[in-house]
Design a protein around this motif. Structure first.
Motif, PDB file in Angstrom:
ATOM      1  N   ALA A   1       0.932  -1.108  -0.090  1.00  0.00           N
ATOM      2  CA  ALA A   1      -0.072  -0.036  -0.144  1.00  0.00           C
ATOM      3  C   ALA A   1       0.836   1.105  -0.092  1.00  0.00           C
ATOM      4  O   ALA A   1       2.209   1.144   0.319  1.00  0.00           O
ATOM      5  N   GLY A   2       0.176   2.447  -0.238  1.00  0.00           N
ATOM      6  CA  GLY A   2       0.942   3.751  -0.038  1.00  0.00           C
ATOM      7  C   GLY A   2       1.135   4.347  -1.270  1.00  0.00           C
ATOM      8  O   GLY A   2       1.220   5.711  -1.343  1.00  0.00           O
ATOM      9  N   GLU A   3       1.076   3.629  -2.334  1.00  0.00           N
ATOM     10  CA  GLU A   3       1.150   4.325  -3.735  1.00  0.00           C
ATOM     11  C   GLU A   3       0.903   3.275  -4.564  1.00  0.00           C
ATOM     12  O   GLU A   3       0.560   2.222  -4.152  1.00  0.00           O
TER      13      GLU A   3
ATOM     14  N   ILE B   1      -1.614  -8.715  -2.108  1.00  0.00           N
ATOM     15  CA  ILE B   1      -2.938  -7.802  -1.877  1.00  0.00           C
ATOM     16  C   ILE B   1      -2.462  -6.298  -1.657  1.00  0.00           C
ATOM     17  O   ILE B   1      -1.925  -5.943  -0.811  1.00  0.00           O
ATOM     18  N   ASP B   2      -3.137  -5.672  -2.698  1.00  0.00           N
ATOM     19  CA  ASP B   2      -2.785  -4.210  -2.760  1.00  0.00           C
ATOM     20  C   ASP B   2      -3.840  -3.636  -1.997  1.00  0.00           C
ATOM     21  O   ASP B   2      -5.273  -3.995  -1.955  1.00  0.00           O
ATOM     22  N   ASN B   3      -3.968  -2.566  -1.109  1.00  0.00           N
ATOM     23  CA  ASN B   3      -4.796  -1.868  -0.399  1.00  0.00           C
ATOM     24  C   ASN B   3      -4.396  -0.331  -0.500  1.00  0.00           C
ATOM     25  O   ASN B   3      -3.409   0.190  -0.554  1.00  0.00           O
ATOM     26  N   TYR B   4      -5.715   0.230  -0.647  1.00  0.00           N
ATOM     27  CA  TYR B   4      -5.381   1.851  -0.936  1.00  0.00           C
ATOM     28  C   TYR B   4      -6.477   2.663   0.428  1.00  0.00           C
ATOM     29  O   TYR B   4      -7.169   2.076   0.746  1.00  0.00           O
ATOM     30  N   TRP B   5      -5.708   3.441   0.817  1.00  0.00           N
ATOM     31  CA  TRP B   5      -5.977   4.273   2.073  1.00  0.00           C
ATOM     32  C   TRP B   5      -5.183   5.381   2.338  1.00  0.00           C
ATOM     33  O   TRP B   5      -4.317   5.715   1.408  1.00  0.00           O
ATOM     34  N   GLN B   6      -5.699   6.063   3.491  1.00  0.00           N
ATOM     35  CA  GLN B   6      -4.939   7.208   3.654  1.00  0.00           C
ATOM     36  C   GLN B   6      -4.678   7.524   4.995  1.00  0.00           C
ATOM     37  O   GLN B   6      -5.463   7.065   5.897  1.00  0.00           O
ATOM     38  N   THR B   7      -3.856   8.694   5.310  1.00  0.00           N
ATOM     39  CA  THR B   7      -3.671   9.013   6.854  1.00  0.00           C
ATOM     40  C   THR B   7      -4.896   9.117   7.559  1.00  0.00           C
ATOM     41  O   THR B   7      -5.291   8.773   8.781  1.00  0.00           O
ATOM     42  N   GLU B   8      -5.732   9.903   6.618  1.00  0.00           N
ATOM     43  CA  GLU B   8      -7.011  10.473   7.176  1.00  0.00           C
ATOM     44  C   GLU B   8      -7.915   9.384   7.529  1.00  0.00           C
ATOM     45  O   GLU B   8      -8.888   9.208   8.468  1.00  0.00           O
TER      46      GLU B   8
ATOM     47  N   PHE C   1      -9.214  13.060  -2.617  1.00  0.00           N
ATOM     48  CA  PHE C   1      -8.381  14.059  -3.634  1.00  0.00           C
ATOM     49  C   PHE C   1      -7.505  12.987  -4.519  1.00  0.00           C
ATOM     50  O   PHE C   1      -6.441  13.298  -5.033  1.00  0.00           O
ATOM     51  N   ASP C   2      -7.926  11.894  -4.940  1.00  0.00           N
ATOM     52  CA  ASP C   2      -7.272  10.921  -5.750  1.00  0.00           C
ATOM     53  C   ASP C   2      -8.363  10.912  -7.037  1.00  0.00           C
ATOM     54  O   ASP C   2      -9.464  10.894  -6.776  1.00  0.00           O
ATOM     55  N   TRP C   3      -7.914  10.488  -8.268  1.00  0.00           N
ATOM     56  CA  TRP C   3      -8.578  10.350  -9.478  1.00  0.00           C
ATOM     57  C   TRP C   3      -8.714   8.774  -9.306  1.00  0.00           C
ATOM     58  O   TRP C   3      -7.915   8.127  -8.992  1.00  0.00           O
TER      59      TRP C   3
ATOM     60  N   GLY D   1      -3.934   8.814  -9.453  1.00  0.00           N
ATOM     61  CA  GLY D   1      -3.296   9.821  -9.161  1.00  0.00           C
ATOM     62  C   GLY D   1      -3.891  10.939  -8.339  1.00  0.00           C
ATOM     63  O   GLY D   1      -5.043  10.993  -8.292  1.00  0.00           O
ATOM     64  N   ARG D   2      -3.038  11.620  -7.736  1.00  0.00           N
ATOM     65  CA  ARG D   2      -3.704  12.901  -6.771  1.00  0.00           C
ATOM     66  C   ARG D   2      -4.460  14.094  -7.799  1.00  0.00           C
ATOM     67  O   ARG D   2      -3.897  14.470  -9.015  1.00  0.00           O
ATOM     68  N   THR D   3      -5.443  14.662  -7.268  1.00  0.00           N
ATOM     69  CA  THR D   3      -6.237  15.864  -7.914  1.00  0.00           C
ATOM     70  C   THR D   3      -5.587  17.037  -7.447  1.00  0.00           C
ATOM     71  O   THR D   3      -5.871  18.137  -7.820  1.00  0.00           O
TER      72      THR D   3
ATOM     73  N   ILE E   1       2.135  14.995  -3.532  1.00  0.00           N
ATOM     74  CA  ILE E   1       2.951  14.244  -4.240  1.00  0.00           C
ATOM     75  C   ILE E   1       3.190  13.152  -3.359  1.00  0.00           C
ATOM     76  O   ILE E   1       3.357  13.058  -2.274  1.00  0.00           O
ATOM     77  N   ASN E   2       3.780  11.924  -3.939  1.00  0.00           N
ATOM     78  CA  ASN E   2       3.965  10.646  -3.413  1.00  0.00           C
ATOM     79  C   ASN E   2       5.304  10.017  -3.588  1.00  0.00           C
ATOM     80  O   ASN E   2       5.338   9.646  -4.709  1.00  0.00           O
ATOM     81  N   VAL E   3       6.290  10.372  -2.799  1.00  0.00           N
ATOM     82  CA  VAL E   3       7.599   9.816  -2.903  1.00  0.00           C
ATOM     83  C   VAL E   3       7.929   8.618  -2.210  1.00  0.00           C
ATOM     84  O   VAL E   3       7.912   8.713  -0.828  1.00  0.00           O
TER      85      VAL E   3
ATOM     86  N   HIS F   1       5.816   8.082   0.730  1.00  0.00           N
ATOM     87  CA  HIS F   1       5.593   9.070   1.432  1.00  0.00           C
ATOM     88  C   HIS F   1       4.940  10.219   0.831  1.00  0.00           C
ATOM     89  O   HIS F   1       5.088  10.806  -0.124  1.00  0.00           O
ATOM     90  N   ARG F   2       3.926  10.895   1.596  1.00  0.00           N
ATOM     91  CA  ARG F   2       3.147  11.974   1.194  1.00  0.00           C
ATOM     92  C   ARG F   2       3.823  13.513   1.536  1.00  0.00           C
ATOM     93  O   ARG F   2       4.101  13.525   2.632  1.00  0.00           O
ATOM     94  N   LEU F   3       4.225  14.068   0.462  1.00  0.00           N
ATOM     95  CA  LEU F   3       4.779  15.229   0.634  1.00  0.00           C
ATOM     96  C   LEU F   3       3.668  16.566  -0.154  1.00  0.00           C
ATOM     97  O   LEU F   3       3.179  16.117  -1.093  1.00  0.00           O
TER      98      LEU F   3
HETATM   99  P1  AMP Z   1      -0.949   8.723   3.054  1.00  0.00           P
HETATM  100  O1  AMP Z   1      -1.896   9.510   3.796  1.00  0.00           O
HETATM  101  O2  AMP Z   1       0.584   9.277   3.275  1.00  0.00           O
HETATM  102  O3  AMP Z   1      -1.220   7.414   3.316  1.00  0.00           O
HETATM  103  O4  AMP Z   1      -1.010   8.834   1.523  1.00  0.00           O
HETATM  104  C1  AMP Z   1      -2.057   8.688   0.778  1.00  0.00           C
HETATM  105  C2  AMP Z   1      -2.295   8.406  -0.561  1.00  0.00           C
HETATM  106  O5  AMP Z   1      -1.453   7.772  -1.041  1.00  0.00           O
HETATM  107  C3  AMP Z   1      -3.579   8.347  -1.351  1.00  0.00           C
HETATM  108  O6  AMP Z   1      -4.397   9.601  -1.466  1.00  0.00           O
HETATM  109  C4  AMP Z   1      -3.100   7.983  -2.729  1.00  0.00           C
HETATM  110  O7  AMP Z   1      -2.770   9.076  -3.349  1.00  0.00           O
HETATM  111  C5  AMP Z   1      -1.831   7.163  -2.191  1.00  0.00           C
HETATM  112  N1  AMP Z   1      -2.145   5.578  -2.267  1.00  0.00           N
HETATM  113  C6  AMP Z   1      -2.037   5.030  -0.876  1.00  0.00           C
HETATM  114  N2  AMP Z   1      -2.467   3.696  -1.259  1.00  0.00           N
HETATM  115  C7  AMP Z   1      -2.335   3.454  -2.486  1.00  0.00           C
HETATM  116  C8  AMP Z   1      -2.458   2.342  -3.553  1.00  0.00           C
HETATM  117  N3  AMP Z   1      -2.755   1.237  -2.842  1.00  0.00           N
HETATM  118  N4  AMP Z   1      -2.708   2.698  -4.751  1.00  0.00           N
HETATM  119  C9  AMP Z   1      -2.673   3.720  -5.072  1.00  0.00           C
HETATM  120  N5  AMP Z   1      -2.580   5.158  -4.416  1.00  0.00           N
HETATM  121  C10 AMP Z   1      -2.196   4.715  -3.255  1.00  0.00           C
END
Ligand code: AMP
Length: 629
Positions: A362-364, A383-390, A478-480, A493-495, A499-501, A504-506
């Motif tokens: 996860a994370g990118e 297993i990919d998983n998508y989420w955010q700090t929030e 804030f993601d497309w 990607g982000r709207t 950016i995501n390095v 890590h979100r910056l």
């Molecule tokens: P963070 O809050 O630092 O975890 O960053 C969250 C952001 O990372 C999300 O809004 C996405 O832009 C990106 N992100 C996190 N997980 C994924 C994933 N599995 N696939 C694509 N982007 C992701």
């Protein structure tokens, strides 16, 4: 019941669904109401219920598996390996809690934790949870300025830190950065508690700085009882970057977070008590909070805290840990896998990985090549998983604990029960159909575990994240994204200007503000540019006050280094731009708005898009010229 029905129930009858999930944790006092959404978008879960994160993570397991491993702290930097059973962890957390109390910390007080990946960092987090103090962990890679803004915002009574971290065998002193940050900050902590690892010399400030080992020795037998908290009281603050230079303090609750973690550990991560979990992240990020410290422990698992590089002493280190501790579930980031991909595969084949059932990433965005390579090398599903700090836990994934659903390459999966995910067209505000690109949004109420508010700033929480569409409150990620006909999502990607390095979100604004503090910088634009290894890297375009200072290649190189140094010192090396280019003009609209997306497109060799609003089209040539010079 199949996944589709469980998901449907969770959205249509959230009270009933979460009432069921809440049984996964211990409550000292039952709640009187599952959900209060009477003041949208603010959401309260398990109203009136009393519980405690530390109790659920530690004490709860002492009776049934007290002698089993809870925390395994491994450092290849210092060559140490320590195993704390649930009983031992309880004792250490109690000692740390007693120390905090003698330093004046009580319920509701903030404690800032600026620590490397050592066991004491987890003790400190759990000790705060135990006594109802609110922790704010700041990533050890952040430098003085970043740290100072977080100290100022959270106003901690106590800061817990260490003499140094270590990377690649080289000590990285923390204490001088901390001292500088405290000098910069208008708020001063009452006390600073320091773990001395004997990695770097440390000057103690009299009356303020105290030594952890000495205080621990005085509290060896201390037993601090758990402070029961109402479910909606705050448990922690974790800062994250946004579109302004000021980081946002994501505030989380107690009961909802515990339930969300217990639920996700069961349904997504399929963890069982007595097994070992290994997340390779850092406690400074949200994964470190949810899936190094709290999640696995709440599930009764042993969790591994690892300080070191994935390639030292060699690229087999993680897999040797998997073999030794019979790790069943592992969590990492695509960038780390891409680093390993450059190493010979034999490092993986050397170890017995038969205990490992799944690798979660996860994370990118996870590209198909990386996913296929690692799955093949390990012989386990990815297993990919998508989420955010929030959100604090996965929004999209596949929940193998509920149904053995297939994964799709390039997609993190489907909405997880509790998350009412929708895609909206950015201009019309209409909901998107299958295969139509839109902004990924979540209709309120957000499920348990998500952020309650921006710390100390309810108005910012509402104005940043929420809008009302078709009469409903919706949260923006804030993601497309795009959803296929089978309901699988793809993240594009982000709207915004985040950016995501390397996962890590910056915030580009934060980096721009830092670069602007260089005496010779007049204007700057920072954009995220695609990178094969890290996903994205930051690239800066700078207009100098005195351009003559960069009139030779050598002078440019020196100035580039200087500017990178400014970012290193203020924000930390994580935020350092990969390149700094010097130009005479930045592309802007006639109203003066920076055309970041066009700059980014040119850097990535794409078409800059609609240029009808540009003030001076020749400014784009400057970007192209700088890149090819
Ligand atoms: P963070 O809050 O630092 O975890 O960053 C969250 C952001 O990372 C999300 O809004 C996405 O832009 C990106 N992100 C996190 N997980 C994924 C994933 N599995 N696939 C694509 N982007 C992701």
């Amino acid at each position: 019941m199949n996944f589709a029905n469980i998901y449907k129930n969770s959205i249509e009858q959230p009270q009933a669904f979460w009432d069921g999930e809440a049984k996964l944790i211990d409550w000292q006092q039952p709640y009187s109401k599952v959900l209060d959404y009477s003041k949208p978008p603010f959401t309260q879960w398990f109203i009136g219920g009393k519980t405690n994160l530390c109790h659920n993570a530690v004490d709860r397991w002492v009776a049934t598996q007290g002698d089993k491993a809870a925390l395994i702290a491994i450092s290849t930097e210092t060559g140490t390996e320590k195993i704390y059973s649930f009983k031992k962890l309880q004792a250490e957390v109690s000692r740390m809690a007693a120390i905090m109390q003698t330093l004046g910390v009580g319920k509701g007080d903030r404690v800032l934790i600026y620590m490397p990946m050592i066991a004491e960092a987890a003790f400190a987090m759990l000790a705060c949870a135990r006594i109802g103090a609110i922790h704010s962990v700041v990533f050890g890679g952040f430098a003085a300025h970043s740290l100072a803004t977080r100290i100022e915002d959270a106003q901690p009574k106590l800061i817990v830190s260490a003499d140094a971290g270590s990377r690649g065998g080289k000590p990285i002193p923390y204490k001088p950065l901390l001292d500088e940050a405290i000098t910069l900050s208008a708020h001063k902590p009452g006390k600073v508690l320091l773990v001395n690892r004997n990695l770097a010399p440390m000057n103690l400030v009299e009356g303020r700085d105290v030594d952890y080992a000495a205080l621990r020795a005085q509290h060896l037998d201390s037993q601090v009882p758990v402070t029961w908290l109402e479910s909606n009281e705050p448990s922690y603050i974790l800062y994250t970057s946004g579109t302004t230079g000021k980081p946002k303090g994501v505030q989380r609750d107690v009961g909802g977070y515990a339930v969300a973690l217990a639920s996700s550990m069961r349904h997504i991560f399929c963890g069982n008590p007595g097994e070992t979990y290994f997340a390779t992240s850092d406690i400074g990020w949200v994964v470190g909070h949810s899936y190094i410290v709290y999640g696995p422990l709440i599930a009764g698992m042993a969790t591994i805290m690892y300080e070191g590089l994935p390639t030292m002493p060699d690229a087999g280190i993680w897999w040797s840990i998997v073999e030794k501790y019979r790790v069943t579930r592992m969590f990492s980031a695509p960038t780390a896998v891409r680093v390993l991909k450059k190493q010979p595969q034999e490092f993986m084949q050397k170890y017995d990985l038969s205990s490992l059932k799944t690798l979660y990433l996860a994370g990118e965005p996870l590209d198909e090549t990386t996913s296929a390579w690692i799955s093949d090398a390990l012989g386990v599903p990815i297993i990919d998983n998508y989420w955010q700090t929030e959100t604090g836990w996965p929004i999209l994934s596949v929940a193998k604990g509920l149904e053995d659903m297939p994964t799709k390459l390039g997609s993190p999966g489907v909405p997880i029960p509790g998350f009412n995910v929708k895609l909206f067209n950015e201009t019309t505000g209409e909901e998107c159909g299958a295969n139509e690109k839109g902004v990924v949004m979540i209709e309120g109420p957000l499920p348990p575990g998500c952020m309650q508010t921006v710390y100390g700033d309810d108005a910012r929480y509402v104005s940043t994240y929420w809008s009302v569409l078709n009469g409903k409150h919706v949260y923006s990620t804030f993601d497309w994204g795009i959803r296929d006909a089978e309901g699988y999502y793809f993240i594009l990607g982000r709207t915004d200007d985040v950016i995501n390095v390397a996962g890590h979100r910056l915030g580009t604004r934060e980096i721009e503000e830092s670069i602007s503090s260089h005496a010779n910088v007049s204007e700057v634009a920072v954009v995220g540019v695609e990178d094969k290894l890290k996903g994205q890297v930051a690239v800066a375009f700078v207009i100098l006050k005195n351009p003559a200072a960069a009139n030779t290649a050598q002078a440019q190189q020196a100035l580039e280094k200087e500017i990178m140094g400014v970012v290193d010192r203020q924000l930390g090396a994580v935020a350092r731009p990969a390149r700094v280019y010097f130009i005479a003009q930045l592309p802007k609209t006639r109203s003066g708005k920076l055309l970041r997306r066009s700059i980014q497109a040119i850097c990535e060799g794409r078409d800059p898009g609609d240029m009808s609003s540009i003030e001076d089209p020749t400014s784009l040539n400057q970007i192209e010229g700088a890149l090819s010079s």
